[in-house]
Design a protein around this motif. Sequence first.
Motif, PDB file in Angstrom:
ATOM      1  N   ARG A   1       0.384  -5.104  -8.036  1.00 50.85           N
ATOM      2  CA  ARG A   1       1.880  -5.773  -7.913  1.00 50.85           C
ATOM      3  C   ARG A   1       2.780  -5.182  -6.876  1.00 50.85           C
ATOM      4  N   GLY A   2       2.589  -3.583  -8.022  1.00 51.86           N
ATOM      5  CA  GLY A   2       3.827  -2.532  -7.198  1.00 51.86           C
ATOM      6  C   GLY A   2       2.954  -1.778  -5.848  1.00 51.86           C
ATOM      7  N   SER A   3       1.982  -1.322  -5.926  1.00 49.54           N
ATOM      8  CA  SER A   3       1.476  -0.897  -4.858  1.00 49.54           C
ATOM      9  C   SER A   3       0.324  -0.039  -4.961  1.00 49.54           C
ATOM     10  N   TYR A   4      -0.427  -0.696  -4.093  1.00 48.33           N
ATOM     11  CA  TYR A   4      -1.966   0.154  -3.731  1.00 48.33           C
ATOM     12  C   TYR A   4      -1.605   2.290  -3.723  1.00 48.33           C
ATOM     13  N   ASN A   5      -2.859   2.665  -4.219  1.00 43.59           N
ATOM     14  CA  ASN A   5      -3.224   4.129  -4.209  1.00 43.59           C
ATOM     15  C   ASN A   5      -4.203   3.656  -2.549  1.00 43.59           C
ATOM     16  N   LEU A   6      -4.135   4.615  -1.578  1.00 39.92           N
ATOM     17  CA  LEU A   6      -4.905   4.101  -0.608  1.00 39.92           C
ATOM     18  C   LEU A   6      -5.131   6.271  -0.012  1.00 39.92           C
TER      19      LEU A   6
ATOM     20  N   ILE B   1       0.556  -1.723  -0.043  1.00 42.03           N
ATOM     21  CA  ILE B   1      -0.207   0.158  -0.396  1.00 42.03           C
ATOM     22  C   ILE B   1       1.271   0.984   0.423  1.00 42.03           C
ATOM     23  N   ARG B   2       0.739   2.405  -0.254  1.00 35.07           N
ATOM     24  CA  ARG B   2       0.956   3.759  -0.719  1.00 35.07           C
ATOM     25  C   ARG B   2       0.623   4.215   0.358  1.00 35.07           C
ATOM     26  N   TYR B   3       0.585   3.777   1.876  1.00 37.13           N
ATOM     27  CA  TYR B   3       0.803   5.016   2.423  1.00 37.13           C
ATOM     28  C   TYR B   3       0.441   6.283   2.489  1.00 37.13           C
TER      29      TYR B   3
END
Length: 316
Positions: free
Chosen positions: A235-240, A166-168
Amino acid sequence: MSKKILVIGASGQIGTELVEGLRDRFGAEDVVASDIKEPQVRQSGPFALVNAMDRRGIERVIDKHGISEVYLLAALLSATAEKDPAFAWKLNMESILIILELAREGKLRKVYWPSSIAVFGPTTPKDKTPQHTTTEPSTVYGISKLAGEGWCKYYHQRYGVDVRSIRYPGLIGWKSAPGGGTTDYAVHIFHEAIKKGAYTSFLGPESTLPMMYMPDAIRATIDLMEAPVEQVKERGSYNLAGLSFSPEQIAAEVARHIPGFKMAYAPDERQAYADSWPRSIDDSAARADWGWKPQYDLTAMVDDMMAHLRTKLKAS
Ligand code: AKB
């Protein structure tokens, strides 16, 4: 299949609360907390001393406890990383490569690794920043997070490693202290408001940034890790996204609880990092893929922070 979890960097801002959340969900004995220093507070489950750059040490902990999943949280954040870019790069990169290699060798079934809104930079669209867009970070922290995302994707595509991320945004919580980030002002303000009735922000009044209350962040993290594999498409990272606010907006909310609260502004070098990041995030991919939905808005977050922190500070 039974799971045994290792949290590396467990004494930090996220780790402290994540270990608690994981132990509530999966049982205290099945979650091993680890860090480079002995913890100050009594542990509710197993603890291991380990350095995130010590592959042998990590392997020993994995073997001893039969670990199947690792949450790797150890990192230098934006402001601290700028003070020692070479070490920040070393820590932030070596640690993820060690864990990805261990997963590739079949020693781990699943890996969690946090990315950040810091992967975005001055050329990224600032509002409702899309999942896939320009990523030209201007901080060493952002550069390391972007490279880490690339490695996660690579290990997933090439070796089938089940790594999730996750992209915190900036994280706000009352249980643990933040450590070296640009968004830390949004935690310090509560402590100073309760203790002194005043706070001087190191970001200017209008610096709107994406933020999130810790209970939402912990729930998102565990939900992503528990989501069926076919639902995890990024599979990189999720925007949140949680909330977005500026120092003057949070100051107005804090003033509802502390009459006469005084906010002053003295922007420092962290202003430039904040200026390079988005104001708000489009998290439609996380919502569509694994059902993410935040629960806290600004008012609810401030009310909850104030209530808990007042009790905590009174007791200390
Ligand atoms: C920081 O401010 O460095 C972190 C982040 C946005 O990842 N909180």
